[in-house]
Structures are given as structure tokens and as C-alpha cells.
Design a protein around this motif. Structure first.
Motif, short mmCIF file in Angstrom:
data_model
loop_
_atom_site.label_atom_id
_atom_site.label_comp_id
_atom_site.label_asym_id
_atom_site.label_seq_id
_atom_site.Cartn_x
_atom_site.Cartn_y
_atom_site.Cartn_z
N PHE A 56 -54.12 -26.90 19.50
CA PHE A 56 -53.60 -27.45 18.30
C PHE A 56 -54.54 -28.12 17.39
N THR A 57 -54.21 -27.41 16.11
CA THR A 57 -55.35 -27.99 15.21
C THR A 57 -54.61 -28.36 13.74
N GLY A 58 -55.18 -29.37 13.10
CA GLY A 58 -54.42 -29.51 11.88
C GLY A 58 -54.39 -31.31 11.51
N PHE A 59 -54.11 -31.67 10.32
CA PHE A 59 -53.88 -32.93 10.03
C PHE A 59 -52.91 -33.68 10.89
N ASP A 60 -51.61 -33.09 10.72
CA ASP A 60 -50.62 -33.73 11.53
C ASP A 60 -50.89 -33.91 13.06
N VAL A 61 -51.53 -32.94 13.38
CA VAL A 61 -52.07 -32.97 14.77
C VAL A 61 -52.92 -34.23 15.22
N ASP A 62 -53.88 -34.42 14.36
CA ASP A 62 -54.95 -35.45 14.42
C ASP A 62 -53.98 -36.77 14.34
N VAL A 63 -53.18 -36.97 13.35
CA VAL A 63 -52.40 -38.09 13.20
C VAL A 63 -51.61 -38.45 14.38
N ALA A 64 -50.79 -37.24 14.96
CA ALA A 64 -50.35 -37.40 16.06
C ALA A 64 -50.96 -37.97 17.27
N ASN A 65 -52.13 -37.51 17.50
CA ASN A 65 -52.89 -37.64 18.58
C ASN A 65 -53.51 -39.40 18.48
N TYR A 66 -53.79 -39.60 17.29
CA TYR A 66 -54.20 -41.03 17.00
C TYR A 66 -53.24 -42.09 17.26
N VAL A 67 -52.03 -41.69 16.75
CA VAL A 67 -50.84 -42.59 17.07
C VAL A 67 -50.43 -42.73 18.33
N ALA A 68 -50.28 -41.60 19.22
CA ALA A 68 -50.02 -41.65 20.63
C ALA A 68 -50.93 -42.45 21.27
N LYS A 69 -52.20 -42.32 20.96
CA LYS A 69 -53.24 -43.19 21.79
C LYS A 69 -53.04 -44.69 21.57
N GLU A 70 -52.65 -44.87 20.26
CA GLU A 70 -52.41 -46.50 19.86
C GLU A 70 -51.36 -47.09 20.50
N LEU A 71 -50.29 -46.05 20.71
CA LEU A 71 -49.11 -46.54 21.61
C LEU A 71 -49.28 -46.46 22.86
N GLY A 72 -50.57 -46.15 23.32
CA GLY A 72 -50.63 -46.23 25.04
C GLY A 72 -50.65 -45.07 25.65
N TYR A 73 -50.29 -44.02 25.03
CA TYR A 73 -50.09 -42.83 26.01
C TYR A 73 -51.52 -41.98 26.11
N LYS A 74 -51.72 -41.59 27.15
CA LYS A 74 -52.99 -40.81 27.62
C LYS A 74 -53.02 -39.37 27.35
N LYS A 75 -51.59 -38.71 27.17
CA LYS A 75 -51.51 -37.46 27.18
C LYS A 75 -50.46 -37.20 26.05
N VAL A 76 -50.62 -36.15 25.06
CA VAL A 76 -49.65 -35.82 24.26
C VAL A 76 -49.06 -34.28 24.44
N GLU A 77 -48.04 -33.98 24.56
CA GLU A 77 -47.32 -32.59 24.86
C GLU A 77 -46.61 -32.22 23.37
N PHE A 78 -47.03 -31.16 22.87
CA PHE A 78 -46.56 -30.84 21.58
C PHE A 78 -45.24 -29.80 21.77
N LYS A 79 -44.44 -30.10 20.79
CA LYS A 79 -43.20 -29.21 20.96
C LYS A 79 -43.05 -28.71 19.42
N GLN A 80 -42.72 -27.35 19.41
CA GLN A 80 -42.53 -26.92 17.96
C GLN A 80 -41.31 -27.54 17.42
N ALA A 81 -41.65 -27.99 15.99
CA ALA A 81 -40.31 -28.55 15.29
C ALA A 81 -40.40 -27.63 13.94
N VAL A 82 -39.48 -26.64 13.94
CA VAL A 82 -39.39 -25.87 12.84
C VAL A 82 -38.50 -26.73 11.58
#
Length: 273
Positions: A56-82
């Protein structure tokens, strides 16, 4: 020891229930423990893209990964959101939050809450590189226009910009791009950031161009369940840290730089204040 048929059936049922829970069949579908489920777009180069090798690549992906890490999560599972399903994913608990070029507006805020905004862009048009017939919004009234069902861009065209345009609403932007290339439609409308991502792809370079119009202001926010003020506060704090640390600017340049997209500065966070 002899086990009755009824006892065996109960044992099997219990085992199946445990297996379902281990596979993510529990009620907290938005993630638990070290893993969080986040909704993103899978077909938006530069913002949210699932590559053929499953990355997964892109600005939203980078934001999601950063936020998830700050929230204390070690792993992010991405789900398609049309676009048309983002509110449902949040309301049903299928995701913890959505980072998917999700413009904040009053209609959506009646159903879900937002954190942010974390990005400001403007609605624009993508046309074929050799087409000089569309220079303003009014030109669309005699044209075939493509947008994505559930997007604010489609609503904006219908209600304000070009009510007589022949509007085709597709399930995804990649379908609109195909229609534009084969001349089934004359233009694709959505946010300039999304259009720039498509135009910058190696396979598309030289085929399309941005019309250069600012038809609206689109503030991207992170969608979350209505009333979850604790999560909203934590995500806002993470976004502020991403900006102050320089990671926000770094992500913008990495994802939009190749398209020569001139981004706006990081917007002030207003949701939840």
C-alpha cells in the motif's frame, strides 16, 4: 470414556466458535490489541493505492500508518473504503477509522465524526492532453463528465457547477480514467490531489492534463464513529505531531512531488475543538 453424539456436537461447535474468533470474527471488527483496521482507497495513486504485489502506497497510507503508531498499534490492516461505503464501514465497526480522501462536510458529519483536517485540496478537472475545449466549469454543460458515486465532486457538479452536464457516476476513479482515455467521457472531476496522482503514473504521462480550476475547497478529515471524542482527540494530537515533526511535509513531497502538484500548507485542525 464414551462421548455422546450431543456432546461431540457441542465440542465441535465450541471449536468452530474459537476458530472464528481467532480469524477476526469477533464483534470488534475495527481491530483489537496490537492491530487496527483502517479504511483507505485502493485505487488512488498518490493517496491510497494497493499495488500488484499487495503493498500500500500514498499520502493517506502514510498518514494512517503514522496515526496508528501514535495510537499505540503495532500493525495496520487496510480495508478498501470506496466513496459510497465509507460511512457504513465506520458505523458498522468494520474499521476503526477512515483515511480515504474523505472531505469533511455537514451531511457526513450528521452520520460520523471527523478528526483533522489533515489536507486541503480543490476540486479540478482532468481532461485529455490534446483537449482545449474545457477551460471553465460552464463548459461541462455540453460535455460528458465522469465522477465517482458518493463523492462530493459529483454532487457539486449536479447542484452548482454544470447541472446540464451528462454525468456518469462510476464505482472507482480508475473506471473513469479508462472512459476518459477511450473518449467515452470528456472529463473526470474530483480533487486535484487525486487527479495529479493519476496523471503522474508512468503509464499515463502525456495522456492527460489538469484543467487548473479551483472549483471547491476540500478539507480531508479522518472519519470515525459518531461520538467517539476520545479517539478524535488522540488522532488530532497525532496529526499535530506529524506536522510539527516534519513528517507531514516529507510525506507530501514523496507522494505528490513527481506530479509537480502545488499543495496547500497543512490546514489548522478544527474538528473537535
Amino acid at each position: 470414556m464414551k462421548v455422546s453424539k450431543a456432546g461431540s456436537a457441542l465440542a465441535i461447535a465450541a471449536a468452530l466458535a474459537l476458530t472464528a474468533t481467532a480469524c477476526g470474527g469477533g464483534s470488534d471488527k475495527g481491530g483489537s490489541g496490537d492491530t487496527v483496521v483502517v479504511g483507505i482507497k485502493f485505487d488512488q495513486p498518490g493517496l491510497g493505492l494497493k499495488t500488484p504485489d499487495g503493498k500500500f502506497t500514498g499520502f493517506d497510507v502514510d498518514v494512517a500508518n503514522y496515526v496508528a503508531k501514535e495510537l499505540g498499534y503495532k500493525k495496520v490492516e487496510f480495508k478498501q473504503a470506496v466513496s459510497a461505503e465509507r460511512e457504513n464501514l465506520i458505523k458498522n465497526g468494520d474499521v476503526k477509522f477512515v483515511v480515504a480522501s474523505y472531505s469533511i462536510n455537514d451531511k457526513r458529519k450528521a452520520v460520523v465524526d471527523f478528526a483533522g483536517p489533515y489536507f486541503l485540496t480543490h476540486q479540478d478537472l482532468l481532461v485529455r492532453a490534446d483537449d482545449n475545449s474545457i477551460t471553465k466549469a460552464e463548459d461541462l454543460n455540453s460535455k460528458k463528465l465522469c465522477s465517482v458515486a458518493g463523492s462530493t465532486s459529483a454532487q457539486n457538479v449536479k447542484e452548482k457547477l454544470a447541472p446540464k452536464a451528462d454525468l456518469l457516476e462510476q464505482g472507482g476513479y480508475s473506471e473513469c480514467l479508462t472512459s476518459l482515455e477511450n473518449k467515452s467521457v470528456d472529463a473526470l472531476t474530483t480533487d486535484a490531489s487525486i487527479l495529479a496522482g493519476y496523471a503522474a503514473q508512468p503509464a499515463n504521462q502525456g495522456k492527460f492534463k489538469l484543467a487548473g480550476l479551483s472549483l471547491s475547497d476540500e478539507n480531508y478529515g479522518i472519519g470515525l464513529k459518531k461520538g467517539d471524542k476520545d479517539l478524535q482527540t488522540k488522532i488530532n494530537a497525532a496529526l499535530k505531531k506529524m506536522v510539527s515533526s516534519g513528517e507531514w511535509e516529507k510525506a507530501v513531497k514523496a507522494n505528490f512531488g513527481p506530479a509537480n502538484y502545488k499543495n496547500e500548507p497543512a490546514p489548522q485542525i478544527t474538528e473537535g475543538s
